[in-house]
Design an enzyme around this catalytic site. Sequence first.
Site, PDB file in Angstrom:
ATOM      1  N   ILE A 236       9.976 -23.195  41.189  1.00 22.26           N
ATOM      2  CA  ILE A 236       8.968 -24.152  42.628  1.00 22.26           C
ATOM      3  C   ILE A 236       9.287 -25.469  41.305  1.00 22.26           C
ATOM      4  O   ILE A 236       9.997 -25.781  40.678  1.00 22.26           O
ATOM      5  CB  ILE A 236       7.380 -23.417  41.166  1.00 22.26           C
ATOM      6  CG1 ILE A 236       7.362 -21.876  41.563  1.00 22.26           C
ATOM      7  CG2 ILE A 236       6.400 -24.856  41.543  1.00 22.26           C
ATOM      8  CD1 ILE A 236       6.091 -21.892  41.580  1.00 22.26           C
TER       9      ILE A 236
ATOM     10  N   GLU B  30       9.149 -19.529  36.950  1.00 22.47           N
ATOM     11  CA  GLU B  30       9.030 -19.693  37.901  1.00 22.47           C
ATOM     12  C   GLU B  30       9.383 -19.073  38.377  1.00 22.47           C
ATOM     13  O   GLU B  30       9.898 -20.797  39.756  1.00 22.47           O
ATOM     14  CB  GLU B  30       7.918 -20.716  37.573  1.00 22.47           C
ATOM     15  CG  GLU B  30       9.049 -22.231  36.623  1.00 22.47           C
ATOM     16  CD  GLU B  30       9.847 -22.825  36.936  1.00 22.47           C
ATOM     17  OE1 GLU B  30      10.561 -22.430  37.201  1.00 22.47           O
ATOM     18  OE2 GLU B  30       9.810 -23.384  38.390  1.00 22.47           O
TER      19      GLU B  30
HETATM   20  P1  GH3 Z   1      11.726 -28.136  37.914  1.00 26.86           P
HETATM   21  O1  GH3 Z   1      11.651 -28.770  39.788  1.00 26.86           O
HETATM   22  O2  GH3 Z   1      13.268 -28.737  37.301  1.00 26.86           O
HETATM   23  O3  GH3 Z   1      12.306 -26.904  38.561  1.00 26.86           O
HETATM   24  O4  GH3 Z   1      11.129 -28.811  37.084  1.00 26.86           O
HETATM   25  P2  GH3 Z   1       9.965 -27.440  36.935  1.00 26.86           P
HETATM   26  O5  GH3 Z   1       8.956 -28.374  35.562  1.00 26.86           O
HETATM   27  O6  GH3 Z   1      10.277 -26.460  37.419  1.00 26.86           O
HETATM   28  O7  GH3 Z   1      11.382 -26.291  35.773  1.00 26.86           O
HETATM   29  P3  GH3 Z   1      11.159 -26.220  34.111  1.00 26.86           P
HETATM   30  O8  GH3 Z   1      12.104 -24.951  34.093  1.00 26.86           O
HETATM   31  O9  GH3 Z   1      12.173 -27.189  33.439  1.00 26.86           O
HETATM   32  O10 GH3 Z   1       9.766 -25.773  33.722  1.00 26.86           O
HETATM   33  C1  GH3 Z   1       9.598 -24.801  34.382  1.00 26.86           C
HETATM   34  C2  GH3 Z   1       8.123 -23.513  33.810  1.00 26.86           C
HETATM   35  O11 GH3 Z   1       7.771 -22.608  33.870  1.00 26.86           O
HETATM   36  C3  GH3 Z   1       8.061 -24.137  31.898  1.00 26.86           C
HETATM   37  C4  GH3 Z   1       7.733 -22.712  31.323  1.00 26.86           C
HETATM   38  O12 GH3 Z   1       6.385 -23.283  31.008  1.00 26.86           O
HETATM   39  C5  GH3 Z   1       7.007 -22.865  33.038  1.00 26.86           C
HETATM   40  N1  GH3 Z   1       6.835 -20.797  33.295  1.00 26.86           N
HETATM   41  C6  GH3 Z   1       7.095 -20.085  33.270  1.00 26.86           C
HETATM   42  N2  GH3 Z   1       6.842 -18.639  33.737  1.00 26.86           N
HETATM   43  C7  GH3 Z   1       5.491 -19.244  33.632  1.00 26.86           C
HETATM   44  C8  GH3 Z   1       4.071 -18.628  33.264  1.00 26.86           C
HETATM   45  O13 GH3 Z   1       4.240 -17.510  33.507  1.00 26.86           O
HETATM   46  N3  GH3 Z   1       3.264 -18.867  33.467  1.00 26.86           N
HETATM   47  C9  GH3 Z   1       3.254 -20.280  33.634  1.00 26.86           C
HETATM   48  N4  GH3 Z   1       2.362 -20.451  33.633  1.00 26.86           N
HETATM   49  N5  GH3 Z   1       4.125 -20.867  33.185  1.00 26.86           N
HETATM   50  C10 GH3 Z   1       5.774 -20.341  33.136  1.00 26.86           C
HETATM   51 MG    MG Z   2      10.724 -24.813  37.967  1.00 26.76          MG
HETATM   52 MG    MG Z   3      13.109 -22.556  36.744  1.00 26.08          MG
END
Ligand code: GH3
Ligand code: MG
Ligand code: MG
Length: 293
Positions: free
Chosen positions: A172, A214
Amino acid sequence: MNVKVLLVDDNQLNIRLMEDILLDENYLVHTVMNGVEVLPAAKDFKPDIILLDIMMPGLDGYDVCRLLKKDFDCKNIPVIMVTAKTEGSDIKKALELGAFDYIKKPVDEVEVIARIQSALRYKENFDRLQEMAMKDGLTGVYNHALLIELLGKEYIKAKRKGTNLAFVMLDIDYFKQVNDTYGHISGDIVLKQLCSILQDTVRESDIIGRYGGEEFGIVFPEISPEDVKSICERIRSNIETHSFSIGARNINITASIGICLKTSSDTLSKTDMIKFADKALYQAKDNGRNRVV
Ligand code: GH3
Ligand code: MG
Ligand code: MG
């Protein structure tokens, strides 16, 4: 739903006796009178439980039990041996072959039902635990371990059959902002809705798993380069145009997608496929996000 019982005995009288007991409980009964028919009947009828006579001409109950326990579709169906052979060594053999329980002939109605119900309770718990071990608790798609295991299975199948195999990674875009703006609970709702979109867009035979956080992985067996590109494009566009409803609010998100397609002449390993799909995904991010590479 009615409990489905596959009843196996070579003796008509035994069958009638047992049928009376089972039909009294409103069980759905399918009967088979010889060993060789049991496995095909089990695959077709999909019983909740199998009542299996030991002494039969041709394949006996032990042979049948061995076959059932080796079969991918049937191995978890509880088998109760119904037997006149009541020596400790006979019972030991049945249990060692994977039978769940045994009932001694002549059968007692109350005991038959009690043993069936105990086996069904066990199976229900087993199924629930198996589901928990395989699926991601939040989204209901396969968890990371299963995704990789199933990719491995499809990899071997594709190699054997000389067919294409694709592995796709989806991440995402700016998901951190969703969490930061609307909170983690809202983020979770988005993840669930995203998985529904994935499930609605891919074919039944495709395998969706949560790679982590995600990021999601999708395995596409037997697919052409054109088809995998168009399905991924449809996924991308279905996500972009969907209104994700979180509470009273609707929000929009986008996702980036990386594809690795292996044809029968490619020598990529399973790990290479993940690596290349990941590389493609990061290229999609670098090129501006909300795209398929
Ligand atoms: P990019 O476009 O580069 O992918 O930016 P991004 O913000 O999507 O990427 P990044 O990897 O920096 O952040 C991913 C976020 O996903 C950080 C984390 O808190 C969130 N996340 C991961 N697993 C879960 C989950 O199960 N629930 C929720 N609400 N958030 C989650
Ligand atoms: Mg992402
Ligand atoms: Mg990611």
